[in-house]
Structure formats: C-alpha cells, structure tokens
Design a protein around this motif. Structure first.
Motif: not given
Length: 336
Positions: A252-271
C-alpha cells in the motif's frame, strides 16, 4: 558668450554629488531586489517548510489513529472499482499541511488531495527552522520565480491501509515542482519504530538515510512492488513481460513503495493504471535525487506543473540502478 569657468566645484561639492549618486544607485538596487524577492520563492525555505508540515501532518494522523473512532467515510469508487476512503486523519493532516504552507508562502500554488476546508482550526505557523534538515549541511538559498513553482501534498497516503491498521504503509507527502519538474520531495512515516522523514532536494541536499544506500545487484532475480488494490492485474502484466518466475509484492501507498525500491528491497515499482500526482511527485523527486528514475510506462517524464492534469494516466515505472530502459522495453512489447 563664454561660460567657461563659471561653474567651479570644490572637493566638498564633488564628494557630495558622488555621495548622492551612490545613494540613488543603492536605492534603485534596493527597489529592484525587493521586487525580485516578492516575485520569487526561496527553495531552501520551502524545503524546510515541507519537512516541517509533513511531520506535523504525521502527528495528526497518529493522533487520530489512537482514537476509538477514526470516522471513515467514502469519496466513492476509483476507476478500478476500489473504495476511496477518507478519515478525520486525512482532514486534520490536510489542515496543518495545506494552511501551514499557504500562510508561509501565500503566492505559491499548492495542490492537496483533500479539498480546501473552511472548518480548519487556526494552524501553528511554520517556523522555518533549519534544524529540520537533521544535521545536514545547509544547502544555501536558491530563488526561483514563484509562478514556476507548484507544491503537491498528500496529507495521508495509503488511507485504505490506515483504516485497516496496516500502518507501516502510511506516509505524509510533500513535493515541490519547478516548471513541472519535481525537485524537492518529502516522505514522512509517522508509524515507523520512530517517526522517520526521508527528503531530498535534487542536486543540493538529501536526508542521511539516502547517503548510505546499498548497491543494486543487477544479477538478482526481478521483484516488483504493485498496489494492493489491483495486484492481480499488474501481476498478469508483469509475468507476461518478465516471465512467470518474477516475484510480485503487493503493498500500500506510493510513498512506501518508492522507499522500498530506493532501499533495494525490490527491483521496481510498477503501476499500470491511473494514479494521482500528489501520490507520486514526492517519490519522483527523491528517487531521482538518489540516482534512480521514475517515468510513465512509455518512458516519458511526468509533468507536475499546476496546469497539468492532476491524474497521471500513463502508468509508472520507478527503479534504481541501470535496468529502467530494459524493463520499459519489455513492458512495451508485452502491452502491444
């Protein structure tokens, strides 16, 4: 007639004329500076204010969550058919964030997810305390024309998750765009172990947590973050684009997902569907400052000017590292 020698100035008279001339120049310069100041905005002060109001909004969100009733209502359905809730937390956070910024920067165009409200109590004035930069070096002043600036705020990102008590997804967001380009982003997490604020001013300064990011390992298997509300649709697109082995992580949350990508916990955020710009502008600014990229699914930059559509209709892809172009290409092939 010969006027030669009629006018003679002694040293005192010459100095007086020079003094008057210098005063006139200083006066004209002063008037010009004041006019320039009236028609410009200081981005350093706007950054400090953005951090301050995001954190104040977070306190309102935390307070409402502690109450027995958060007063959940519905704005209706999104185009994907999901419920679009609103709570007292959205409204209280909007009051302190929107009106705090408008009082400090009355000429700046500010766009909030929540509508202007006449029932907001008087809000505390923004202090513009540089200590809000959490010990980072003062980046210095930068003035830009006020008409070039648009501020986007989301007083409560991930409201649906907020109502479900999935509080790790919840953030408050502030973004400053100059001529449509996101240059300042603030993402505040009020429900972290300790409330945490990640911020960046593109090319100027960033919060400490962005200075120690782990290297992106391009050899790792792909993993993508997608919205919880329509994870199945994006998963279908992702597996068609990248293969059945791809890992899809609903969140949930676009802000959360971007931070996860920046932290290296996922390759990408796709919508893959429409998304409001107040949801993504702050993350766009921060991921860009951190060395990543956010674009539409056609690899176009997203316009955040005040005159643009408040809805981003081209989907989005956010990545760190060097794989953005590769992922865009695979997505475009699968969507033909």
């Amino acid at each position: 007639m010969n006027f030669a020698g009629v006018i003679r100035l002694n040293k005192c008279g010459t100095l007086c004329i020079l003094f008057i001339f210098v005063l006139m120049i200083m006066y004209m310069f002063s008037r010009g500076s004041k006019t320039e100041e009236v028609n410009t905005v200081n981005l350093r002060k706007l950054l400090i204010a953005a951090i301050e109001v995001a954190e104040k909004g977070g306190k309102e969100v935390s307070y409402v969550r502690s109450l027995p009733d958060i007063n959940v209502k519905s704005k209706g359905k999104t185009k994907e058919g999901a419920n679009d809730p609103v709570t007292n937390a959205d409204k209280r956070s909007h009051c302190v964030m929107y009106y705090g910024l408008t009082q400090a920067f009355p000429k700046v165009k500010i766009i909030s997810e929540e509508e202007k409200s006449s029932d907001c109590n008087p809000v505390q004035l923004v202090e513009l305390d540089p200590r809000g930069l959490d010990g980072q070096a003062d980046p210095g002043d930068e003035f830009v024309p006020v008409d070039d600036v648009t501020v986007w705020i989301d007083p409560l990102d991930a409201t649906q998750e907020f109502t479900e008590n999935l509080l790790n997804y919840v953030t408050t967001l502030v973004c400053v765009a100059v001529r449509g380009h996101p240059v300042i982003g603030v993402i505040h997490k009020p429900f972290a172990d300790e409330p945490k604020t990640t911020w960046a001013w593109l090319g100027k300064a960033m919060s400490a947590d962005l200075k120690h990011l782990k290297e992106v390992d391009s050899s790792q298997s792909l993993s993508i973050l997608v919205s919880r509300s329509h994870a199945g649709k994006v998963e279908e697109v992702a597996k068609k684009s990248f293969g059945p082995e791809i890992k899809v992580i609903p969140a949930g949350g676009a802000g959360y997902k971007v931070l996860e990508v920046i932290a290296g916990n996922a390759t990408a955020y796709i919508h893959t569907s429409i998304i409001k710009k107040w949801d993504i502008c702050a993350g766009n600014a921060i991921i860009q400052a951190a060395g990543g990229k956010m674009t539409s699914l056609k690899d176009d930059l997203i316009d955040y000017s005040a005159s643009s559509n408040k809805v981003n209709t081209g989907g989005l892809l956010a990545t760190m590292g060097q794989r953005h172009g590769e992922l865009i290409q695979k997505l475009s092939i699968s969507r033909k």
